[in-house]
Design a protein around this motif. Sequence first.
Motif, short mmCIF file in Angstrom:
data_model
loop_
_atom_site.label_atom_id
_atom_site.label_comp_id
_atom_site.label_asym_id
_atom_site.label_seq_id
_atom_site.Cartn_x
_atom_site.Cartn_y
_atom_site.Cartn_z
N ASN A 144 0.81 -1.22 0.00
CA ASN A 144 0.00 0.00 0.00
C ASN A 144 0.84 1.27 0.00
O ASN A 144 0.37 2.33 0.39
CB ASN A 144 -0.94 0.00 1.21
CG ASN A 144 -2.06 -1.00 1.09
OD1 ASN A 144 -3.10 -0.74 0.49
ND2 ASN A 144 -1.84 -2.20 1.65
N GLN A 145 2.09 1.15 -0.46
CA GLN A 145 2.93 2.33 -0.56
C GLN A 145 2.53 3.15 -1.78
O GLN A 145 2.03 2.63 -2.76
CB GLN A 145 4.40 1.93 -0.66
CG GLN A 145 4.97 1.39 0.64
CD GLN A 145 6.43 0.99 0.52
OE1 GLN A 145 7.07 1.28 -0.48
NE2 GLN A 145 6.95 0.33 1.53
N ILE A 146 2.80 4.45 -1.70
CA ILE A 146 2.51 5.34 -2.81
C ILE A 146 3.76 6.14 -3.13
O ILE A 146 4.75 6.10 -2.41
CB ILE A 146 1.34 6.31 -2.47
CG1 ILE A 146 1.71 7.17 -1.24
CG2 ILE A 146 0.06 5.54 -2.23
CD1 ILE A 146 0.69 8.25 -0.93
N GLY A 147 3.71 6.89 -4.22
CA GLY A 147 4.84 7.75 -4.57
C GLY A 147 5.70 7.15 -5.65
O GLY A 147 5.52 6.00 -6.07
N GLY A 148 6.65 7.94 -6.13
CA GLY A 148 7.53 7.52 -7.22
C GLY A 148 8.83 6.96 -6.70
O GLY A 148 8.90 5.86 -6.19
N GLY A 149 9.91 7.80 -6.80
CA GLY A 149 11.24 7.34 -6.39
C GLY A 149 11.31 7.01 -4.91
O GLY A 149 11.88 6.00 -4.52
N GLN A 150 10.71 7.86 -4.08
CA GLN A 150 10.74 7.62 -2.63
C GLN A 150 9.35 7.20 -2.18
O GLN A 150 8.43 8.00 -2.09
CB GLN A 150 11.18 8.86 -1.87
CG GLN A 150 11.31 8.61 -0.37
CD GLN A 150 11.96 9.77 0.36
OE1 GLN A 150 12.28 10.77 -0.23
NE2 GLN A 150 12.16 9.63 1.66
N LYS A 151 9.21 5.92 -1.90
CA LYS A 151 7.91 5.38 -1.50
C LYS A 151 7.56 5.87 -0.10
O LYS A 151 8.42 6.13 0.73
CB LYS A 151 7.94 3.85 -1.51
CG LYS A 151 8.21 3.25 -2.89
CD LYS A 151 7.08 3.53 -3.86
CE LYS A 151 7.30 2.82 -5.19
NZ LYS A 151 6.24 3.11 -6.16
N ASN A 152 6.25 5.99 0.15
CA ASN A 152 5.80 6.37 1.48
C ASN A 152 4.43 5.79 1.74
O ASN A 152 3.77 5.28 0.83
CB ASN A 152 5.79 7.89 1.63
CG ASN A 152 4.78 8.56 0.73
OD1 ASN A 152 3.60 8.68 1.08
ND2 ASN A 152 5.22 8.99 -0.45
N VAL A 153 4.00 5.85 2.99
CA VAL A 153 2.65 5.42 3.36
C VAL A 153 1.91 6.62 3.92
O VAL A 153 2.53 7.55 4.45
CB VAL A 153 2.67 4.26 4.38
CG1 VAL A 153 3.28 3.01 3.79
CG2 VAL A 153 3.39 4.67 5.66
N LEU A 158 -2.77 3.54 6.77
CA LEU A 158 -2.62 3.11 8.15
C LEU A 158 -3.98 2.85 8.81
O LEU A 158 -4.15 1.88 9.54
CB LEU A 158 -1.84 4.16 8.94
CG LEU A 158 -1.49 3.83 10.40
CD1 LEU A 158 -0.57 2.62 10.46
CD2 LEU A 158 -0.83 5.03 11.07
N GLU A 159 -4.93 3.71 8.53
CA GLU A 159 -6.25 3.58 9.15
C GLU A 159 -6.91 2.23 8.84
O GLU A 159 -7.62 1.67 9.67
CB GLU A 159 -7.17 4.71 8.68
CG GLU A 159 -6.82 6.07 9.27
CD GLU A 159 -7.66 7.18 8.65
OE1 GLU A 159 -8.40 6.90 7.68
OE2 GLU A 159 -7.58 8.32 9.14
N HIS A 160 -6.65 1.71 7.65
CA HIS A 160 -7.33 0.48 7.21
C HIS A 160 -6.49 -0.78 7.43
O HIS A 160 -6.88 -1.86 6.98
CB HIS A 160 -7.75 0.61 5.74
CG HIS A 160 -8.81 1.65 5.53
ND1 HIS A 160 -8.52 2.94 5.18
CD2 HIS A 160 -10.17 1.59 5.68
CE1 HIS A 160 -9.65 3.64 5.08
NE2 HIS A 160 -10.66 2.84 5.38
N LEU A 161 -5.36 -0.64 8.10
CA LEU A 161 -4.54 -1.81 8.42
C LEU A 161 -5.36 -2.80 9.25
O LEU A 161 -5.84 -2.46 10.33
CB LEU A 161 -3.30 -1.38 9.20
CG LEU A 161 -2.43 -2.50 9.80
CD1 LEU A 161 -1.80 -3.35 8.69
CD2 LEU A 161 -1.34 -1.91 10.68
N PRO A 162 -5.56 -4.04 8.78
CA PRO A 162 -6.34 -5.01 9.55
C PRO A 162 -5.52 -5.59 10.70
O PRO A 162 -4.39 -6.03 10.51
CB PRO A 162 -6.69 -6.08 8.51
CG PRO A 162 -5.62 -6.00 7.48
CD PRO A 162 -5.16 -4.56 7.45
N ILE A 163 -6.11 -5.58 11.89
CA ILE A 163 -5.42 -6.05 13.10
C ILE A 163 -6.12 -7.29 13.64
O ILE A 163 -7.30 -7.23 13.99
CB ILE A 163 -5.43 -4.96 14.20
CG1 ILE A 163 -4.89 -3.63 13.68
CG2 ILE A 163 -4.64 -5.44 15.42
CD1 ILE A 163 -3.43 -3.62 13.33
#
Length: 423
Positions: A144-153, A158-163
């Motif tokens: 679920n990372q986004i972005g081009g050269g430098q990926k980020n979250v 984070l809100e939808h991370l299943p626990i």
Amino acid sequence: MEVKAGYKWSEVGVIPEDWEVKPLHALADKIMVGIASAATYAYRKKGIVLFRNQNIKPGYLDDSDILHIAPDYEVAFKNKRLKAGDLLTARTGYPGTTCLVPPEHEGSQSFTTLITRPNERAVNSGYLCCFINSNQGQTYFEQNQIGGGQKNVNAGSLEHLPIPLPPTKAEQEAIAEALSDADALTESLERLISKKRHLKQGAMQELLTGKRRLHGFEGAAMASKQTEVGLIPEDWQRVEIGGSVDLLTGFPFPSSGYSKSGVRLLRGSNVKRGVTDWSVEATEYWPAITSKIRKYALEHGDIVIAMDGSLVGRSFAMLSDSDVPAVLLQRVARMRSSSIDQKFLKAWICSPRFTAHCDAVKTVTAIPHISPADIRSFSVALPPTKAEQTAIAAVLSDMDAEIAALEAKLAKARQIKQGMMHN
């Protein structure tokens, strides 16, 4: 696929029947981003602590390199002040890496990190942190990372991370405590390894310059003399290794002649910090050692140095039986000496002084590099007998072996903890 009695399938895999899966936002009072506006002008030597993404380590907050901001600037962001038990998640660098905010840093701020404030009635913070740092949690962020050269979250991911959630806080706390014990073991090993490395650095400084002589080599008390490598005993000498070492650079094997098997080609990419890397993706082959290239054949005990790359001056190795047969490719230097003990020579190549020498003489272009002449001009302090060289090298090798054994133990402890986290 059937699951054993007492378990069920869920979106995070097989879990006990009395567990449930909830998105992180259902277990948190707040999920937000830290200060995101430019704060450079508000930096101060003292003030409010400001953590960054690089301070976030798996499970703990590294406060060895922190910034401070002016209190009058910070007050505008008082709603973002950290509380003990908050979770900080890195958005960049190693996206998804998460740590807990300890009590001593309550009231601090963070710059562009993700902040989760768990609902204390619903979930144990330690348990939540452990799950987010697990392979399963980190895989979610990778997907679920986004972005081009430098990926980020981002906060949305984070809100939808299943626990996966045990039914009681008591069970969550017991899991977190067990994993905390495993963390304590790895942290104690990390501290011990760091201490041993510092001890070795001190021993190298003293033994390689004769500041401390080993038993049996003390001789009569004698004066020291000032040399390019510092103060050394009168009976030692400073030598440029070019005059005592057979230095050879590799053959320009054309890539069109590479084969899928045969003899391995040792390239710069095969030489790491003190070790060789013969992984499949790093290794190329030449059909056979012919008379034309025989002089480039490598031997056990050879020292090899990568001459190109960002780690030039730091990428070297001493070859073992498992590294040969192999032949030397261009832009890698091979060192052999009959007058200097090879392990003693390796100790000097491993020293900070060799790294500093390479940093001073390297040519900085798109790819930094050093020349054979740069290596030959490096000076070492040499004891009067090869026996003393060998004795010094043995002490340092024993220290290396002790550190390597601790590192293997640490790797095993980390592996066990990952298994614990998964199970």
